[in-house]
Design a protein around this motif. Structure first.
Motif, PDB file in Angstrom:
ATOM      1  N   ILE A 304      -9.659  -3.775 -20.150  1.00 52.77           N
ATOM      2  CA  ILE A 304      -8.212  -3.845 -19.908  1.00 52.77           C
ATOM      3  C   ILE A 304      -7.464  -2.998 -20.933  1.00 52.77           C
ATOM      4  O   ILE A 304      -6.590  -2.205 -20.600  1.00 52.77           O
ATOM      5  N   ASN A 305      -7.860  -3.146 -22.209  1.00 54.68           N
ATOM      6  CA  ASN A 305      -7.148  -2.427 -23.265  1.00 54.68           C
ATOM      7  C   ASN A 305      -7.375  -0.926 -23.191  1.00 54.68           C
ATOM      8  O   ASN A 305      -6.441  -0.140 -23.275  1.00 54.68           O
ATOM      9  N   LYS A 306      -8.633  -0.561 -23.040  1.00 48.86           N
ATOM     10  CA  LYS A 306      -8.954   0.861 -23.093  1.00 48.86           C
ATOM     11  C   LYS A 306      -8.376   1.624 -21.904  1.00 48.86           C
ATOM     12  O   LYS A 306      -7.858   2.726 -22.064  1.00 48.86           O
ATOM     13  N   PHE A 307      -8.464   1.042 -20.732  1.00 48.79           N
ATOM     14  CA  PHE A 307      -8.030   1.776 -19.543  1.00 48.79           C
ATOM     15  C   PHE A 307      -6.647   1.360 -19.044  1.00 48.79           C
ATOM     16  O   PHE A 307      -6.193   1.828 -18.030  1.00 48.79           O
ATOM     17  N   LYS A 308      -5.999   0.448 -19.761  1.00 49.64           N
ATOM     18  CA  LYS A 308      -4.689  -0.056 -19.338  1.00 49.64           C
ATOM     19  C   LYS A 308      -4.732  -0.484 -17.868  1.00 49.64           C
ATOM     20  O   LYS A 308      -3.956  -0.009 -17.029  1.00 49.64           O
ATOM     21  N   LEU A 309      -5.664  -1.364 -17.580  1.00 50.28           N
ATOM     22  CA  LEU A 309      -5.883  -1.759 -16.184  1.00 50.28           C
ATOM     23  C   LEU A 309      -4.800  -2.704 -15.680  1.00 50.28           C
ATOM     24  O   LEU A 309      -4.286  -3.525 -16.438  1.00 50.28           O
ATOM     25  N   ASP A 310      -4.500  -2.573 -14.411  1.00 49.97           N
ATOM     26  CA  ASP A 310      -3.647  -3.578 -13.764  1.00 49.97           C
ATOM     27  C   ASP A 310      -4.518  -4.675 -13.168  1.00 49.97           C
ATOM     28  O   ASP A 310      -4.113  -5.819 -13.080  1.00 49.97           O
ATOM     29  N   SER A 311      -5.687  -4.276 -12.700  1.00 50.04           N
ATOM     30  CA  SER A 311      -6.556  -5.297 -12.127  1.00 50.04           C
ATOM     31  C   SER A 311      -8.014  -4.854 -12.140  1.00 50.04           C
ATOM     32  O   SER A 311      -8.314  -3.686 -12.405  1.00 50.04           O
ATOM     33  N   SER A 312      -8.896  -5.816 -11.881  1.00 49.30           N
ATOM     34  CA  SER A 312     -10.338  -5.575 -11.921  1.00 49.30           C
ATOM     35  C   SER A 312     -11.016  -6.246 -10.744  1.00 49.30           C
ATOM     36  O   SER A 312     -10.655  -7.356 -10.377  1.00 49.30           O
ATOM     37  N   VAL A 313     -12.004  -5.568 -10.206  1.00 48.87           N
ATOM     38  CA  VAL A 313     -12.821  -6.180  -9.147  1.00 48.87           C
ATOM     39  C   VAL A 313     -14.262  -6.190  -9.625  1.00 48.87           C
ATOM     40  O   VAL A 313     -14.741  -5.193 -10.179  1.00 48.87           O
ATOM     41  N   TYR A 314     -14.925  -7.309  -9.456  1.00 52.16           N
ATOM     42  CA  TYR A 314     -16.348  -7.407  -9.803  1.00 52.16           C
ATOM     43  C   TYR A 314     -17.121  -7.714  -8.527  1.00 52.16           C
ATOM     44  O   TYR A 314     -16.909  -8.753  -7.913  1.00 52.16           O
ATOM     45  N   VAL A 315     -18.016  -6.820  -8.146  1.00 49.62           N
ATOM     46  CA  VAL A 315     -18.848  -7.092  -6.972  1.00 49.62           C
ATOM     47  C   VAL A 315     -20.161  -7.704  -7.469  1.00 49.62           C
ATOM     48  O   VAL A 315     -21.004  -7.007  -8.045  1.00 49.62           O
ATOM     49  N   VAL A 316     -20.289  -8.991  -7.305  1.00 44.18           N
ATOM     50  CA  VAL A 316     -21.463  -9.716  -7.837  1.00 44.18           C
ATOM     51  C   VAL A 316     -21.815 -10.841  -6.866  1.00 44.18           C
ATOM     52  O   VAL A 316     -20.929 -11.437  -6.246  1.00 44.18           O
ATOM     53  N   GLY A 317     -23.089 -11.135  -6.747  1.00 41.23           N
ATOM     54  CA  GLY A 317     -23.590 -12.150  -5.807  1.00 41.23           C
ATOM     55  C   GLY A 317     -22.883 -13.497  -5.916  1.00 41.23           C
ATOM     56  O   GLY A 317     -22.358 -13.866  -6.971  1.00 41.23           O
ATOM     57  N   SER A 318     -22.887 -14.217  -4.814  1.00 41.51           N
ATOM     58  CA  SER A 318     -22.125 -15.466  -4.735  1.00 41.51           C
ATOM     59  C   SER A 318     -22.650 -16.540  -5.689  1.00 41.51           C
ATOM     60  O   SER A 318     -21.943 -17.481  -6.019  1.00 41.51           O
ATOM     61  N   GLU A 319     -23.893 -16.379  -6.174  1.00 39.91           N
ATOM     62  CA  GLU A 319     -24.432 -17.409  -7.081  1.00 39.91           C
ATOM     63  C   GLU A 319     -23.707 -17.404  -8.428  1.00 39.91           C
ATOM     64  O   GLU A 319     -23.840 -18.338  -9.205  1.00 39.91           O
ATOM     65  N   GLN A 320     -22.901 -16.371  -8.688  1.00 42.88           N
ATOM     66  CA  GLN A 320     -22.190 -16.329  -9.976  1.00 42.88           C
ATOM     67  C   GLN A 320     -20.711 -16.697  -9.846  1.00 42.88           C
ATOM     68  O   GLN A 320     -19.885 -16.343 -10.682  1.00 42.88           O
ATOM     69  N   LYS A 321     -20.396 -17.420  -8.796  1.00 40.18           N
ATOM     70  CA  LYS A 321     -19.006 -17.783  -8.539  1.00 40.18           C
ATOM     71  C   LYS A 321     -18.372 -18.527  -9.724  1.00 40.18           C
ATOM     72  O   LYS A 321     -17.297 -18.169 -10.200  1.00 40.18           O
ATOM     73  N   LEU A 322     -19.084 -19.557 -10.187  1.00 43.91           N
ATOM     74  CA  LEU A 322     -18.551 -20.361 -11.285  1.00 43.91           C
ATOM     75  C   LEU A 322     -18.354 -19.501 -12.540  1.00 43.91           C
ATOM     76  O   LEU A 322     -17.344 -19.599 -13.226  1.00 43.91           O
TER      77      LEU A 322
END
Ligand code: ARG
Length: 552
Positions: A304-322
């Protein structure tokens, strides 16, 4: 142009309302119009029955973008101006539907683990991630695609144990990363936990021999992954390594203690998220080392800091929901408002007709094996179909179909559904497949090549009056809102479904409306419709990462 928005503005003006565009519904089929206004939402205010309201609205005159309206019971069905739609697609070509959003979005996807195999589960992740990247970019956003390699942990030790003890000779062919993945699978079955632990510990102590083997193995894996990305035509702006974040959690954890989010607990530091129903979690162990969640948190803050992001998406398997719920909550408690715009795109596993897979049991399908199998099938098919073509022409066709085969079935079902990948079906030209859509595209190309007429938007639009033509145009108009919805909801399957529908409607059209004709005005009109359909098919396929062949 987003027609939905235009239509609601036109309606609002007429009825002096401020309705949101989303009140408009899609009629059950194209012949009933492009949108339907459910008039009961107005009955309270206008103190009239929805049927009366629909009737009344039908008689009004709307701006030219609305061709006609029709009251059907409590609904006002709205037909867009066909000429307007076609002209717009023709004018804007691949820019038709482009948005003007301006967010900076990081999307993390693919994430194979070095020392392990790249299997078809990673393929689904990669294909989804790439498609979402393209969709978000198409909306105008600045997208930063990144990849995250987990290069620490037990799996590394397992693989190194295998290299040392299984005595499998190094293959001649250069793909040593693939070979490593296979050693990992065997080592998981044959080695013992105690043996892995010893190597794991030695690695942490920077033992010379194992560190050297680790570096060698990592570079083999990376080369292997890079080959796959080249195959898939995917590039990342940056690769993150787990090993760069081993001890970075300390500062962050101290801040969390100050903010009373974390506290000391028998030497370890924990965060109690019970009141959010997200459990209590360990952030750092008593020896000071970071947990998975802590590394992820420092990485998220870094990003967030380095790229001054507005938002992030993580594409990761459903087993890591929690895990991701916890991560985003910690980010919020830390004080980052971007946490509200972090999104875990959770996707379901890929099964094979033979059952589910796991890299430990060895019952997995590696990407490279899948590719070999698909190309073998394609060789047979394409050689049969096109034995008059040159080798390079045939190769191009195979690669085009391959691009659809490996992607379409991965994105067609809802993202969070598990899928069963059927290799034979994936290359079929019939049914709901990627090659079926490509085939529609090649048909459009060949019609355009056959005609001697020049494509132009100066045609007699009234000639496109058959129901097949009207239905097709109606669906083409939806491309901008389809792609907008797919990007906002992170759902490439919306585009996949849409392209199937366009292909079906196109097939209805061309079986019933011959394009090449004695009547040159009619020919010109239909050619323009074919041209626009081809444009939408290729734009849509591009957003799924699939090639649009001219012939196949
Ligand atoms: N490599 C990890 C795994 O196989 C997935 C990484 C997910 N990304 C993240 N930022 N935690 O489980």
């Amino acid at each position: 142009m987003n027609y939905k928005k235009k239509v609601i503005l036109a309606l609002n003006k007429e009825i002096k309302e401020k309705l949101d565009e989303n009140v408009l519904e899609l009629p059950p089929n194209e012949s009933l119009g492009d949108y339907a206004l459910p008039c009961f939402i107005l009955s309270k205010k206008l103190k009239k029955s929805p049927i009366e309201i629909a009737k009344k609205l039908e008689s009004k005159k709307f701006p030219s973008i609305i061709e006609k309206t029709k009251a059907v019971g409590p609904y006002l069905n709205i037909y867009l101006n066909r000429k307007h739609i076609i002209k717009e697609i023709f004018k804007e070509k691949e820019n038709y539907g482009k948005g003007n959003k301006k967010e900076k979005i990081m999307i993390e996807f693919s994430n194979p683990n070095p020392f392990k195999g790249f299997h078809i589960g990673h393929l689904r992740n990669t294909v989804l991630g790439e498609s979402i990247s393209r969709l978000l970019k198409f909306q105008g956003n600045k997208v930063i695609p990144v990849n995250y390699y987990n290069d620490t942990g037990k799996h590394v030790a397992k693989c190194l144990w295998g290299l040392e003890n299984l005595k499998v000779s190094k293959p001649e062919d250069k793909d040593l990363g693939e070979w490593l993945g296979k050693i990992y699978s065997q080592a998981s079955i044959k080695g013992k936990e105690e043996e892995f632990s010893i190597i794991h510990k030695k690695l942490e102590e920077k033992d010379k021999k194992y560190t050297k083997a680790f570096k060698q193995g990592l570079s083999w894996s990376e080369e292997h992954f890079n080959n796959i990305y080249k195959d898939l035509n995917i590039t990342f702006s940056k690769i993150y390594y787990d090993s760069d974040y081993l001890d970075t959690g300390k500062k962050i954890v101290n801040n969390l203690i100050k903010k009373k989010v974390a506290k000391l607990d028998e030497g370890a530091i924990i965060a109690d998220l019970e009141k959010y129903k997200l459990n209590t979690l360990i952030l750092t162990r008593s020896d000071g080392t970071s947990m998975y969640i802590t590394k992820d948190l420092s990485m998220a803050i870094d990003r967030i800091n380095k790229f001054k992001l507005d938002s992030s998406v993580y594409v990761v398997g459903s087993e890591q929901k929690l895990h991701f719920q916890q991560l985003f909550k910690l980010l919020e408690l830390y004080g980052y408002k971007q946490s509200k715009k972090c999104y875990h795109l959770s996707y379901g596993l890929v099964n094979l007709p033979e059952g589910s897979m796991s890299s430990r049991s060895g019952n997995i399908v590696l990407y490279k094996d899948l590719k070999r199998k698909l190309f073998k099938l394609l060789d047979e098919e394409i050689n049969k179909r096109h034995n008059n073509k040159s080798k390079s022409e045939k190769q191009k066709i195979k690669e085009d179909i391959f691009s659809a085969a490996i992607r379409f079935d991965m994105v067609l079902p809802d993202t969070n559904k598990e899928i069963t990948f059927d290799i034979k079906k994936s290359i079929c030209f019939e049914g709901d497949t990627g090659p079926y859509i490509q085939y529609a595209h090649t048909r459009a190309s060949s019609i355009l090549k056959k005609s001697k007429e020049k494509i132009s938007d100066k045609i007699n639009y009234r000639l496109l009056s058959k129901k097949e033509e009207q239905n097709l145009i109606s669906k083409l108009a939806l491309f901008p809102e389809i792609t907008k919805n797919a990007a906002e909801q992170h759902k490439p399957n919306i585009v996949a479904q849409y392209l199937l529908r366009i292909s079906h409607l196109f097939s209805d059209f061309y079986h019933n409306c011959p394009c090449i004709s004695e009547d040159k005005d009619l020919e010109k009109a239909r050619l323009l419709l074919v041209f626009c359909t081809k444009q939408i098919l290729s734009s849509g396929l591009y957003l799924l990462g699939i090639n649009s062949p001219e012939e196949m």
